[in-house]
Design an enzyme around this catalytic site. Structure first.
Site, PDB file in Angstrom:
ATOM      1  N   THR A  54      34.759 -38.245 -45.197  1.00 21.45           N
ATOM      2  CA  THR A  54      34.737 -36.923 -45.829  1.00 21.45           C
ATOM      3  C   THR A  54      34.433 -35.843 -44.808  1.00 21.45           C
ATOM      4  O   THR A  54      35.033 -34.762 -44.828  1.00 21.45           O
ATOM      5  CB  THR A  54      33.716 -36.890 -46.979  1.00 21.45           C
ATOM      6  OG1 THR A  54      34.070 -37.877 -47.939  1.00 21.45           O
ATOM      7  CG2 THR A  54      33.683 -35.523 -47.650  1.00 21.45           C
ATOM      8  N   CYS A  55      33.529 -36.130 -43.889  1.00 21.72           N
ATOM      9  CA  CYS A  55      33.143 -35.144 -42.882  1.00 21.72           C
ATOM     10  C   CYS A  55      34.324 -34.779 -41.980  1.00 21.72           C
ATOM     11  O   CYS A  55      34.531 -33.605 -41.661  1.00 21.72           O
ATOM     12  CB  CYS A  55      31.989 -35.683 -42.036  1.00 21.72           C
ATOM     13  SG  CYS A  55      30.550 -36.163 -43.012  1.00 21.72           S
TER      14      CYS A  55
END
Length: 170
Positions: A54-55
């Site tokens: 996600t990052c």
């Protein structure tokens, strides 16, 4: 836990610089948080880890994409903070193309995460103590907005949310 109206913690983060510049040598350089934030409006966001799905796919890219709009909304600098060492943050910066847009700040010992009270315990997953996912607008070292994600979520700490808040603060 840090709140709106609080000062940023008086700790030092590390930043990997690849090219020598005014006052910055090549390699990891200390960034005293309060001094670095003094007199500036900072869009600060924290992630659980560099190179994580996600990052890397959503959180950091959103801030890179919204760089010009954030600057136009009065943001002087964008900071990405993660509980990783400066070398990992430097490699992630190269991979994501953050140069000149997002300062990639390493919280290697989780001192910043602990001082804010925004830690995430991922020891059972083999990742140790990390930072929770969040974003904040900081003016002259004082937290003006704070957006903390729930476990496993990515809904309120994104660049669009912080951009809307920056526009409201102007």
């Amino acid at each position: 836990m840090i709140q709106i109206g609080d000062m940023l913690p008086d700790v030092t983060l590390m930043e990997y610089i690849e090219t020598e510049g005014q006052g910055c040598s090549i390699g990891p350089n200390p960034v005293p948080v309060r001094a670095a934030a003094a007199g500036k409006t900072i869009a600060l966001f924290a992630v659980p880890g560099a190179f994580t799905p996600t990052c890397s796919a959503q959180h950091l890219p959103g801030y890179i994409e919204r760089y010009d709009e954030l600057r136009a909304a009065g943001v002087d600098e964008i900071w990405c903070v993660s509980v990783n060492d400066a070398f990992v943050m430097g490699a992630w910066a190269r991979d994501q193309g953050t140069a000149g847009k997002v300062r990639m700040l390493a919280d290697g010992s989780a001192q910043f995460a602990q001082a804010t009270g925004l830690t995430l315990d991922l020891k059972e997953r083999g990742l140790g103590l990390r930072s929770n996912r969040y974003s904040m607008l900081v003016q002259d070292g004082v937290v003006k907005t704070l957006n903390i994600e729930g476990p496993g979520q990515f809904e309120v700490s994104d660049a669009d949310t912080l951009l809307a808040q920056a526009r409201q603060l102007r």
